[in-house]
Design an enzyme around this catalytic site. Sequence first.
Site, mmCIF file in Angstrom:
data_model
loop_
_atom_site.group_PDB
_atom_site.id
_atom_site.type_symbol
_atom_site.label_atom_id
_atom_site.label_comp_id
_atom_site.label_asym_id
_atom_site.label_seq_id
_atom_site.Cartn_x
_atom_site.Cartn_y
_atom_site.Cartn_z
ATOM 1 N N GLY A 34 0.846 -1.145 0.098
ATOM 2 C CA GLY A 34 -0.042 0.020 -0.132
ATOM 3 C C GLY A 34 0.977 1.337 -0.091
ATOM 4 N N ARG A 54 -1.443 10.961 11.044
ATOM 5 C CA ARG A 54 -0.273 10.160 11.300
ATOM 6 C C ARG A 54 0.792 10.667 12.188
ATOM 7 N NH1 ARG A 54 3.180 8.580 8.590
ATOM 8 N NH2 ARG A 54 3.234 6.556 9.193
ATOM 9 N N CYS A 95 -9.120 21.600 18.071
ATOM 10 C CA CYS A 95 -9.067 21.691 19.533
ATOM 11 C C CYS A 95 -8.260 20.621 20.366
ATOM 12 C CB CYS A 95 -10.164 22.070 20.072
ATOM 13 S SG CYS A 95 -10.856 23.650 19.274
HETATM 14 N N1 LLP Z 1 -1.902 -6.358 3.938
HETATM 15 C C1 LLP Z 1 -2.311 -6.401 5.166
HETATM 16 C C2 LLP Z 1 -2.718 -7.523 5.547
HETATM 17 C C3 LLP Z 1 -2.123 -5.200 5.817
HETATM 18 O O1 LLP Z 1 -2.859 -5.106 7.024
HETATM 19 C C4 LLP Z 1 -1.487 -4.060 5.528
HETATM 20 C C5 LLP Z 1 -1.668 -2.623 6.127
HETATM 21 C C6 LLP Z 1 -1.047 -4.069 3.949
HETATM 22 C C7 LLP Z 1 -1.167 -5.231 3.263
HETATM 23 C C8 LLP Z 1 -0.524 -2.945 3.507
HETATM 24 O O2 LLP Z 1 0.695 -2.489 4.161
HETATM 25 P P1 LLP Z 1 1.794 -1.310 3.737
HETATM 26 O O3 LLP Z 1 2.090 -1.872 2.502
HETATM 27 O O4 LLP Z 1 0.977 -0.236 3.297
HETATM 28 O O5 LLP Z 1 2.678 -1.077 4.760
HETATM 29 N N2 LLP Z 1 -2.304 3.607 9.013
HETATM 30 C C9 LLP Z 1 -0.776 3.110 9.184
HETATM 31 C C10 LLP Z 1 -0.515 2.144 8.548
HETATM 32 C C11 LLP Z 1 -1.547 0.669 8.906
HETATM 33 C C12 LLP Z 1 -1.128 -0.380 8.143
HETATM 34 C C13 LLP Z 1 -2.262 -1.525 8.224
HETATM 35 N N3 LLP Z 1 -2.190 -2.542 7.260
HETATM 36 C C14 LLP Z 1 0.023 4.454 8.830
HETATM 37 O O6 LLP Z 1 -0.516 5.425 8.674
HETATM 38 O O7 LLP Z 1 1.272 4.022 9.007
#
Ligand code: LLP
Length: 430
Positions: free
Chosen positions: A292, A329, A361
Amino acid sequence: MHSFHYRDGSLHCEEVDLSTLAERHGTPLYVYSAATLRDHYRRLKGAFSELDLHIAYAVKANSNLSVLRLLAAEGADFDIVSGGELFRVVKAGGDPGGCTFAGVGKTRSEIVYALQSGIYCFNVESEAELRFINELAREVGTPAHCAVRVNPNVDAGTHKYISTGKSENKFGVDFQNIQGLYDTAAAELPHVVMRGLQMHIGSQLTSAKPFIEAVEKVAPLAAELKAKHGIEFLSIGGGVGIVYRDSLASGDEAWWSKQSEGGEAPLTLEEYASALTPLLKPLGLRILLEPGRFIAGNAGVLVSRVLYKKHGSAKTFAIVDAGMGDLIRPALYQGHHDIVPVREAEAGAGAETVDVVGPICESGDFFAQDRDLPKLEQGDLIALMSAGAYGFVMASNYNSRPMPAEILVDGEEAKVARERQSYEDLVAGE
Ligand code: LLP
């Protein structure tokens, strides 16, 4: 690599001046680069050319329809975590047959919707869920293709809120119980077909080591499940980290070659792919990646305007028109986002140590504390870098603030990918 650069003293996304976009569409404003999204997708695919690799883009990172449409056109599959994300993929013209459905808490209606849409696979996170899916597959009258998410009990070495692969996390099934679960499925659950095995140990990993450790542990298990249950794929999840610091310089290829000669090297694709390919290739399985952040993170910025400067007795504040409701974040994970002025600071211009804060706030509503930045004045535009992943998707209306607009830039073209919310939007449905 990314496509945010100064040109003629002003920060551009590809060929488009961010200050022009801010004038036209207002601030705060998310701006994404199509070229960067495509580049990151293609680099990842190219790095694993020796494998039968499928990229299931993690929709949660940035689920704007324009982004999904662009990635679908590149040939991406999609990793979803809700019925809403499946709806978005279908709306964007993505193939439900290429969707993997993750998450510990899938509901009845989501599972039925996914079965009826013919998704590729449910990534199952507990025995109870597997049994429930079996039941619903019987009701719907279509077999459910499933994989179990294995928790390899590996420390991803990342922020505790985005670490998922340790036994104390809620995710996945303990390594030692996996075989038994596939045996149970074969013996007792006639409406599920076990299609693969999945793992995901965390997000924003900046070293290949935890990936290697996890794959070394999980690959032999995948081989056994292939032999015994005929699984066809192994998904190694997402999690590849990106550069949040030095983010302007890291847009250039040259920066990366300098990094690899020494210094604080980030996780490079070459490192990631060359370490994992020899472990994965002998399996003869289809390999899924669920990136992602790697695809979308550096492909977006949040443009904001300085509303006021405030000189307190302890600190100087730059109060900007974006807040934690637009980009959470920093507040939630102590996440760092580089902040750069849209109008390039002149050589020799003054610097200042400031807190960059939003209008909400809450004391947690800040983007930077005690950060040395080129001197900002009231009315100046800034860009919060690397905000393309987990930015807009985590936005909220807290303090009844309409969500910002999103713009997708492609070369010289800039189109509204989502309109700014109005006050009427805020109360619709109440
Ligand atoms: N696959 C699964 C099962 C996941 O839970 C996630 C992310 C991904 C793939 C993708 O991960 P990435 O390649 O994006 O690292 N909101 C947080 C990140 C939460 C990630 C949740 N799961 C942030 O802003 O750092």
